[in-house]
Design a protein around this motif. Structure first.
Motif, PDB file in Angstrom:
ATOM      1  N   ILE A 140       0.866  -1.177   0.000  1.00 14.92           N
ATOM      2  CA  ILE A 140       0.000   0.000   0.000  1.00 14.92           C
ATOM      3  C   ILE A 140       0.902   1.226   0.000  1.00 14.92           C
ATOM      4  O   ILE A 140       1.783   1.360   0.855  1.00 14.92           O
ATOM      5  N   TYR A 141       0.704   2.084  -0.987  1.00 13.67           N
ATOM      6  CA  TYR A 141       1.483   3.313  -1.112  1.00 13.67           C
ATOM      7  C   TYR A 141       0.539   4.504  -1.016  1.00 13.67           C
ATOM      8  O   TYR A 141      -0.583   4.441  -1.509  1.00 13.67           O
ATOM      9  N   TYR A 142       1.004   5.586  -0.427  1.00  6.13           N
ATOM     10  CA  TYR A 142       0.179   6.786  -0.371  1.00  6.13           C
ATOM     11  C   TYR A 142       1.061   8.023  -0.417  1.00  6.13           C
ATOM     12  O   TYR A 142       2.235   7.980  -0.065  1.00  6.13           O
ATOM     13  N   ARG A 143       0.469   9.091  -0.890  1.00  5.48           N
ATOM     14  CA  ARG A 143       1.174  10.378  -0.930  1.00  5.48           C
ATOM     15  C   ARG A 143       0.168  11.494  -1.081  1.00  5.48           C
ATOM     16  O   ARG A 143      -0.957  11.295  -1.544  1.00  5.48           O
ATOM     17  N   GLU A 144       0.569  12.678  -0.689  1.00 12.85           N
ATOM     18  CA  GLU A 144      -0.234  13.857  -0.958  1.00 12.85           C
ATOM     19  C   GLU A 144       0.559  14.747  -1.897  1.00 12.85           C
ATOM     20  O   GLU A 144       1.779  14.633  -1.985  1.00 12.85           O
ATOM     21  N   SER A 145      -0.144  15.596  -2.614  1.00 10.96           N
ATOM     22  CA  SER A 145       0.539  16.402  -3.618  1.00 10.96           C
ATOM     23  C   SER A 145      -0.177  17.726  -3.858  1.00 10.96           C
ATOM     24  O   SER A 145      -1.395  17.815  -3.724  1.00 10.96           O
ATOM     25  N   THR A 146       0.627  18.690  -4.223  1.00 12.70           N
ATOM     26  CA  THR A 146       0.114  19.972  -4.718  1.00 12.70           C
ATOM     27  C   THR A 146       0.743  20.268  -6.083  1.00 12.70           C
ATOM     28  O   THR A 146       0.808  21.411  -6.506  1.00 12.70           O
ATOM     29  N   ASP A 147       1.191  19.209  -6.750  1.00 10.66           N
ATOM     30  CA  ASP A 147       1.783  19.342  -8.083  1.00 10.66           C
ATOM     31  C   ASP A 147       0.757  19.964  -9.028  1.00 10.66           C
ATOM     32  O   ASP A 147      -0.354  19.432  -9.167  1.00 10.66           O
ATOM     33  N   PRO A 148       1.098  21.071  -9.682  1.00  7.83           N
ATOM     34  CA  PRO A 148       0.132  21.770 -10.539  1.00  7.83           C
ATOM     35  C   PRO A 148      -0.489  20.902 -11.634  1.00  7.83           C
ATOM     36  O   PRO A 148      -1.677  21.026 -11.919  1.00  7.83           O
ATOM     37  N   GLU A 149       0.276  20.010 -12.249  1.00  7.67           N
ATOM     38  CA  GLU A 149      -0.264  19.162 -13.310  1.00  7.67           C
ATOM     39  C   GLU A 149      -1.277  18.157 -12.752  1.00  7.67           C
ATOM     40  O   GLU A 149      -2.335  17.939 -13.344  1.00  7.67           O
ATOM     41  N   LEU A 150      -0.970  17.550 -11.614  1.00  7.21           N
ATOM     42  CA  LEU A 150      -1.916  16.620 -10.995  1.00  7.21           C
ATOM     43  C   LEU A 150      -3.181  17.344 -10.544  1.00  7.21           C
ATOM     44  O   LEU A 150      -4.289  16.821 -10.692  1.00  7.21           O
ATOM     45  N   LEU A 151      -3.036  18.546 -10.001  1.00  7.96           N
ATOM     46  CA  LEU A 151      -4.201  19.336  -9.583  1.00  7.96           C
ATOM     47  C   LEU A 151      -5.076  19.696 -10.777  1.00  7.96           C
ATOM     48  O   LEU A 151      -6.299  19.641 -10.710  1.00  7.96           O
ATOM     49  N   ARG A 152      -4.433  20.050 -11.889  1.00  6.96           N
ATOM     50  CA  ARG A 152      -5.183  20.384 -13.102  1.00  6.96           C
ATOM     51  C   ARG A 152      -5.983  19.175 -13.594  1.00  6.96           C
ATOM     52  O   ARG A 152      -7.157  19.282 -13.921  1.00  6.96           O
ATOM     53  N   ARG A 153      -5.334  18.000 -13.621  1.00  5.91           N
ATOM     54  CA  ARG A 153      -6.019  16.784 -14.078  1.00  5.91           C
ATOM     55  C   ARG A 153      -7.168  16.407 -13.149  1.00  5.91           C
ATOM     56  O   ARG A 153      -8.249  16.031 -13.614  1.00  5.91           O
ATOM     57  N   ALA A 154      -6.944  16.501 -11.837  1.00  5.83           N
ATOM     58  CA  ALA A 154      -7.996  16.166 -10.875  1.00  5.83           C
ATOM     59  C   ALA A 154      -9.168  17.132 -11.020  1.00  5.83           C
ATOM     60  O   ALA A 154     -10.334  16.720 -11.014  1.00  5.83           O
ATOM     61  N   SER A 155      -8.883  18.414 -11.151  1.00  2.88           N
ATOM     62  CA  SER A 155      -9.941  19.426 -11.307  1.00  2.88           C
ATOM     63  C   SER A 155     -10.756  19.162 -12.565  1.00  2.88           C
ATOM     64  O   SER A 155     -11.989  19.219 -12.550  1.00  2.88           O
ATOM     65  N   LYS A 156     -10.075  18.853 -13.650  1.00  5.75           N
ATOM     66  CA  LYS A 156     -10.748  18.568 -14.922  1.00  5.75           C
ATOM     67  C   LYS A 156     -11.666  17.357 -14.792  1.00  5.75           C
ATOM     68  O   LYS A 156     -12.811  17.382 -15.258  1.00  5.75           O
ATOM     69  N   ASP A 157     -11.182  16.288 -14.140  1.00 11.72           N
ATOM     70  CA  ASP A 157     -12.003  15.083 -13.959  1.00 11.72           C
ATOM     71  C   ASP A 157     -13.222  15.353 -13.085  1.00 11.72           C
ATOM     72  O   ASP A 157     -14.321  14.882 -13.383  1.00 11.72           O
ATOM     73  N   ILE A 158     -13.043  16.102 -12.004  1.00  4.44           N
ATOM     74  CA  ILE A 158     -14.174  16.427 -11.119  1.00  4.44           C
ATOM     75  C   ILE A 158     -15.224  17.225 -11.891  1.00  4.44           C
ATOM     76  O   ILE A 158     -16.421  16.931 -11.837  1.00  4.44           O
ATOM     77  N   ARG A 159     -14.803  18.251 -12.620  1.00  5.01           N
ATOM     78  CA  ARG A 159     -15.748  19.082 -13.382  1.00  5.01           C
ATOM     79  C   ARG A 159     -16.455  18.270 -14.465  1.00  5.01           C
ATOM     80  O   ARG A 159     -17.633  18.488 -14.752  1.00  5.01           O
ATOM     81  N   LYS A 160     -15.753  17.291 -15.061  1.00  5.10           N
ATOM     82  CA  LYS A 160     -16.347  16.460 -16.114  1.00  5.10           C
ATOM     83  C   LYS A 160     -17.431  15.534 -15.558  1.00  5.10           C
ATOM     84  O   LYS A 160     -18.492  15.377 -16.156  1.00  5.10           O
ATOM     85  N   HIS A 161     -17.173  14.923 -14.418  1.00  7.44           N
ATOM     86  CA  HIS A 161     -18.077  13.895 -13.895  1.00  7.44           C
ATOM     87  C   HIS A 161     -19.106  14.414 -12.893  1.00  7.44           C
ATOM     88  O   HIS A 161     -20.061  13.701 -12.575  1.00  7.44           O
ATOM     89  N   PHE A 162     -18.919  15.635 -12.396  1.00  7.04           N
ATOM     90  CA  PHE A 162     -19.868  16.238 -11.457  1.00  7.04           C
ATOM     91  C   PHE A 162     -20.273  17.596 -12.022  1.00  7.04           C
ATOM     92  O   PHE A 162     -19.648  18.613 -11.730  1.00  7.04           O
ATOM     93  N   LYS A 163     -21.302  17.588 -12.855  1.00  6.09           N
ATOM     94  CA  LYS A 163     -21.704  18.781 -13.601  1.00  6.09           C
ATOM     95  C   LYS A 163     -22.049  19.973 -12.706  1.00  6.09           C
ATOM     96  O   LYS A 163     -21.892  21.115 -13.109  1.00  6.09           O
ATOM     97  N   ASP A 164     -22.495  19.727 -11.477  1.00  2.00           N
ATOM     98  CA  ASP A 164     -22.832  20.830 -10.576  1.00  2.00           C
ATOM     99  C   ASP A 164     -21.594  21.437  -9.914  1.00  2.00           C
ATOM    100  O   ASP A 164     -21.705  22.363  -9.117  1.00  2.00           O
ATOM    101  N   MET A 165     -20.396  20.940 -10.230  1.00  2.00           N
ATOM    102  CA  MET A 165     -19.153  21.467  -9.665  1.00  2.00           C
ATOM    103  C   MET A 165     -18.278  22.065 -10.774  1.00  2.00           C
ATOM    104  O   MET A 165     -17.072  21.852 -10.826  1.00  2.00           O
TER     105      MET A 165
END
Length: 78
Positions: free
Chosen positions: A19-44
């Motif tokens: 089991i591996y875990y990490r936290e990140s504030t990497d701009p590219e990962l944040l951009r990808r996560a934001s894009k996925d959230i906006r795509k799959h949750f239309k009210d966000m």
């Protein structure tokens, strides 16, 4: 602070798997996560991640099982 269970299953990594875990504030990962959230949750449509937490269960098996599977969960906050 909001806490939620991203993944809940009866996995067993005592025999094999990691089991591996990490936290990140990497701009590219944040951009990808934001894009996925906006795509799959239309009210966000204005969601912008500022932090993400990534957990990977690598080659774990379920209790009583014999086959392995990788699982990944990603939580993010804005």
């Amino acid at each position: 602070m909001c806490i939620r269970d991203s993944f809940w299953a009866d996995v067993h990594n005592g025999i094999r798997g990691e089991i591996y875990y990490r936290e990140s504030t990497d701009p590219e990962l944040l951009r990808r996560a934001s894009k996925d959230i906006r795509k799959h949750f239309k009210d966000m449509s204005s969601f912008s991640a500022t932090w993400i937490f990534i957990v990977t269960w690598e080659e774990v098996t379920f209790y009583g099982g014999s086959s392995t599977t990788p699982v990944r969960a990603i939580s993010c906050a804005s």
